[in-house]
Enzyme design. Structure first.
Site, mmCIF file in Angstrom:
data_model
loop_
_atom_site.group_PDB
_atom_site.id
_atom_site.type_symbol
_atom_site.label_atom_id
_atom_site.label_comp_id
_atom_site.label_asym_id
_atom_site.label_seq_id
_atom_site.Cartn_x
_atom_site.Cartn_y
_atom_site.Cartn_z
ATOM 1 N N ASN A 76 -6.084 -5.055 -5.545
ATOM 2 C CA ASN A 76 -7.230 -4.354 -5.088
ATOM 3 C C ASN A 76 -7.230 -3.003 -4.939
ATOM 4 O O ASN A 76 -7.964 -2.222 -4.763
ATOM 5 C CB ASN A 76 -7.531 -5.142 -3.620
ATOM 6 C CG ASN A 76 -8.599 -4.341 -2.779
ATOM 7 O OD1 ASN A 76 -9.830 -4.111 -3.119
ATOM 8 N ND2 ASN A 76 -7.927 -3.616 -1.839
ATOM 9 N N THR A 126 -16.279 2.399 3.047
ATOM 10 C CA THR A 126 -14.839 2.425 3.345
ATOM 11 C C THR A 126 -14.278 4.039 3.083
ATOM 12 O O THR A 126 -15.134 4.971 2.963
ATOM 13 C CB THR A 126 -14.050 1.858 2.152
ATOM 14 O OG1 THR A 126 -14.337 2.285 1.015
ATOM 15 C CG2 THR A 126 -14.655 0.426 1.962
ATOM 16 N N ASP A 182 0.919 -1.171 -0.139
ATOM 17 C CA ASP A 182 -0.156 -0.003 -0.089
ATOM 18 C C ASP A 182 0.818 1.353 -0.001
ATOM 19 O O ASP A 182 2.097 1.298 0.449
ATOM 20 C CB ASP A 182 -0.946 -0.056 1.304
ATOM 21 C CG ASP A 182 -2.206 0.828 1.239
ATOM 22 O OD1 ASP A 182 -3.382 0.125 1.082
ATOM 23 O OD2 ASP A 182 -2.144 2.099 0.876
ATOM 24 N N ASP A 215 3.718 1.398 -4.477
ATOM 25 C CA ASP A 215 2.581 2.118 -5.411
ATOM 26 C C ASP A 215 2.356 1.086 -6.562
ATOM 27 O O ASP A 215 3.317 0.999 -7.315
ATOM 28 C CB ASP A 215 3.308 3.286 -5.485
ATOM 29 C CG ASP A 215 2.497 4.116 -6.552
ATOM 30 O OD1 ASP A 215 1.401 3.788 -7.140
ATOM 31 O OD2 ASP A 215 3.085 5.559 -6.600
ATOM 32 N N VAL A 216 1.158 0.854 -6.528
ATOM 33 C CA VAL A 216 0.833 -0.003 -7.688
ATOM 34 C C VAL A 216 1.006 0.558 -9.189
ATOM 35 O O VAL A 216 0.901 -0.160 -10.269
ATOM 36 C CB VAL A 216 -0.566 -0.653 -7.658
ATOM 37 C CG1 VAL A 216 -0.446 -1.793 -6.248
ATOM 38 C CG2 VAL A 216 -1.582 0.233 -7.590
ATOM 39 N N TYR A 247 -13.090 6.034 -14.073
ATOM 40 C CA TYR A 247 -13.019 4.983 -13.043
ATOM 41 C C TYR A 247 -13.813 3.680 -13.375
ATOM 42 O O TYR A 247 -13.383 2.585 -13.500
ATOM 43 C CB TYR A 247 -13.745 5.511 -11.802
ATOM 44 C CG TYR A 247 -13.817 4.377 -10.680
ATOM 45 C CD1 TYR A 247 -12.637 4.217 -9.712
ATOM 46 C CD2 TYR A 247 -14.764 3.542 -10.504
ATOM 47 C CE1 TYR A 247 -12.992 3.612 -8.482
ATOM 48 C CE2 TYR A 247 -14.950 2.897 -9.568
ATOM 49 C CZ TYR A 247 -13.896 2.475 -8.570
ATOM 50 O OH TYR A 247 -14.096 1.838 -7.398
ATOM 51 N N LYS A 267 -12.681 -0.226 -14.363
ATOM 52 C CA LYS A 267 -13.360 -1.385 -13.892
ATOM 53 C C LYS A 267 -13.948 -2.371 -14.721
ATOM 54 O O LYS A 267 -13.891 -3.459 -14.596
ATOM 55 C CB LYS A 267 -14.210 -1.076 -12.785
ATOM 56 C CG LYS A 267 -13.671 -0.272 -11.420
ATOM 57 C CD LYS A 267 -12.558 -0.890 -10.960
ATOM 58 C CE LYS A 267 -12.041 -0.386 -9.420
ATOM 59 N NZ LYS A 267 -11.247 -1.073 -8.780
HETATM 60 N N1 LIG Z 1 -15.928 1.126 -1.409
HETATM 61 C C1 LIG Z 1 -16.640 0.775 -2.446
HETATM 62 O O1 LIG Z 1 -17.819 1.165 -2.538
HETATM 63 C C2 LIG Z 1 -16.037 0.310 -3.702
HETATM 64 C C3 LIG Z 1 -17.040 -0.269 -4.735
HETATM 65 C C4 LIG Z 1 -16.381 -1.075 -5.715
HETATM 66 C C5 LIG Z 1 -15.211 -1.089 -5.912
HETATM 67 N N2 LIG Z 1 -14.189 -0.640 -4.733
HETATM 68 C C6 LIG Z 1 -12.804 -1.139 -5.203
HETATM 69 O O2 LIG Z 1 -12.153 -1.518 -4.108
HETATM 70 C C7 LIG Z 1 -10.924 -1.339 -3.927
HETATM 71 C C8 LIG Z 1 -10.471 -0.879 -2.278
HETATM 72 O O3 LIG Z 1 -11.299 0.202 -2.109
HETATM 73 P P1 LIG Z 1 -11.738 0.537 -0.675
HETATM 74 O O4 LIG Z 1 -12.883 0.850 -0.776
HETATM 75 O O5 LIG Z 1 -11.341 -0.492 0.158
HETATM 76 O O6 LIG Z 1 -11.242 2.061 -0.310
HETATM 77 P P2 LIG Z 1 -9.887 2.356 0.694
HETATM 78 O O7 LIG Z 1 -9.725 3.835 0.288
HETATM 79 O O8 LIG Z 1 -10.551 2.127 2.093
HETATM 80 O O9 LIG Z 1 -8.777 1.452 0.347
HETATM 81 C C9 LIG Z 1 -8.070 1.709 -0.893
HETATM 82 C C10 LIG Z 1 -6.486 1.263 -0.604
HETATM 83 O O10 LIG Z 1 -5.757 1.468 -1.642
HETATM 84 C C11 LIG Z 1 -4.567 2.332 -1.505
HETATM 85 N N3 LIG Z 1 -3.934 2.919 -2.465
HETATM 86 C C12 LIG Z 1 -4.454 3.701 -3.444
HETATM 87 N N4 LIG Z 1 -3.646 4.053 -4.445
HETATM 88 C C13 LIG Z 1 -2.593 3.135 -4.179
HETATM 89 C C14 LIG Z 1 -1.495 2.855 -4.982
HETATM 90 N N5 LIG Z 1 -1.243 3.756 -5.985
HETATM 91 N N6 LIG Z 1 -0.739 1.938 -4.777
HETATM 92 C C15 LIG Z 1 -0.924 1.144 -3.666
HETATM 93 N N7 LIG Z 1 -2.079 1.408 -2.891
HETATM 94 C C16 LIG Z 1 -2.891 2.304 -2.985
HETATM 95 C C17 LIG Z 1 -5.015 3.306 -0.456
HETATM 96 O O11 LIG Z 1 -3.967 3.733 0.371
HETATM 97 C C18 LIG Z 1 -5.724 2.280 0.395
HETATM 98 O O12 LIG Z 1 -5.289 1.895 1.654
HETATM 99 C C19 LIG Z 1 -10.640 -0.394 -5.037
HETATM 100 O O13 LIG Z 1 -10.024 -0.819 -6.086
HETATM 101 C C20 LIG Z 1 -11.961 0.495 -5.102
HETATM 102 O O14 LIG Z 1 -11.994 0.903 -6.369
HETATM 103 C C21 LIG Z 1 -14.867 0.027 -3.886
#
Ligand SMILES: NC(=O)c1ccc[n+]([C@@H]2O[C@H](COP(=O)([O-])OP(=O)(O)OC[C@H]3O[C@@H](n4cnc5c(N)ncnc54)[C@H](O)[C@@H]3O)[C@@H](O)[C@H]2O)c1
Length: 275
Positions: A85, A186, A36, A59-60, A151, A155
């Site tokens: 993720n 989240t 992360d 950093d992905v 976005y 996806k």
């Molecule tokens: N929360 C929702 O409603 C939802 C719905 C659909 C999809 N998602 C997807 O779920 C995944 C997780 O998101 P979440 O909701 O848990 O959000 P979150 O913000 O709680 O967690 C995301 C994590 O990714 C990390 N991150 C961001 N950019 C990064 C990078 N360049 N390299 C490494 N780490 C990085 C952040 O620091 C964070 O810890 C994401 O891909 C998001 O698009 C979330």
């Protein structure tokens, strides 16, 4: 303990869905490697895990960072599971104003990162005799109105990449699947909007309230709801499952609101009232 003896990599594991999945993987017996950009939260998670979670700042959007994270699991005995993720909201600009750079940055974070994760995990898993990859897509891949255009496009790419990679990698006994989360409470929303610590508690209350009312299952979607599906797809319970996805959205994408919410007028209810 379906994942006993397995080494699992989780990107974006310092928060939300990734964090819940890292903890679920540990509960199921895995050794977990979390990558992360949030080093403080990632290290804190590792520190509380009795050595079951190793944090590595990753950093992905940087290919070398992904390679280094995967190498940790490989060195620990071999990579068995990868959860691609990590993510954030990306550019919120509509298609008629977004800049080329913002488009590229969003795709790099949400789609290229997944492609590179698969690219570099596959040889390690193939050498080990197989593995399981799970990618995080979104309901925004299925229709409009859930998230911004860049976005949502990324996806949708993740979903199709999941199918194509599953086809390519089946010969190495590597399964590739995706999860499609709905509205999950989240930090992603407050981070995307730049809401600071002072406003976060209020924003979290609003998110919980709105999320609980958004779909036929009238409760907030939780990171643990997604973690349960990821653990299934990563485990041998899913050994005959590849190239597909599980929608975990409380019914958000079933159909129009009027189909499940009796308080909403439908064409039939309106016509009946004038019959
Ligand atoms: N929360 C929702 O409603 C939802 C719905 C659909 C999809 N998602 C997807 O779920 C995944 C997780 O998101 P979440 O909701 O848990 O959000 P979150 O913000 O709680 O967690 C995301 C994590 O990714 C990390 N991150 C961001 N950019 C990064 C990078 N360049 N390299 C490494 N780490 C990085 C952040 O620091 C964070 O810890 C994401 O891909 C998001 O698009 C979330």
């Amino acid at each position: 303990m379906r994942l006993s003896g397995r080494n699992a990599v989780v990107t974006g594991g310092a928060s939300g869905i990734g964090r819940a999945t890292a903890l679920r993987f540990v509960d199921e017996g895995a050794q977990v490697f979390v990558g992360d950009i949030d080093a403080e939260a990632g290290q804190a998670l590792a520190d509380e895990s009795n050595g079951r979670i190793v944090f590595h700042r990753t950093d992905v959007t940087q290919e070398g960072d992904i390679v280094a994270l995967l190498a940790l699991a490989d060195a620990a005995g071999g990579l068995d599971i990868l959860f691609n993720n990590a993510g954030a909201g990306g550019s919120r600009d509509p298609i008629d104003t977004i800049s080329a750079d913002d488009w590229d940055r969003t795709q790099a974070l949400l789609l290229r990162s997944v492609a590179l994760g698969i690219r570099h995990a596959a040889p390690l898993m193939a050498r080990r005799g197989g593995g399981a990859i799970v990618n995080t897509s979104s309901v925004s891949a299925l229709g409009s109105g859930y998230a911004p255009t860049a976005y949502s496009t990324a996806k949708a790419g993740v979903l199709h990449l999941t199918r194509l990679a599953a086809a390519d990698l089946a010969r190495h006994a590597i399964r590739v699947n995706a999860v499609v989360p709905g509205f999950i409470a989240t930090n992603i929303f407050t981070s995307a909007l730049g809401i600071d610590a002072a406003g976060k508690a209020r924003a979290d209350g609003v998110i919980a309230h709105v999320a609980a009312d958004a779909q036929p299952i009238r409760r907030t979607g939780r990171p643990e709801d997604i973690a349960a599906a990821v653990a299934y797809l990563a485990s041998d319970d899913a050994s005959f499952v590849t190239g597909t996805h599980i929608v975990i959205d409380g019914g958000l994408t079933i159909g129009t609101r009027a189909s499940w919410d009796a308080s909403q007028p439908s064409l039939f209810s309106i016509l009946e009232s004038i019959r």
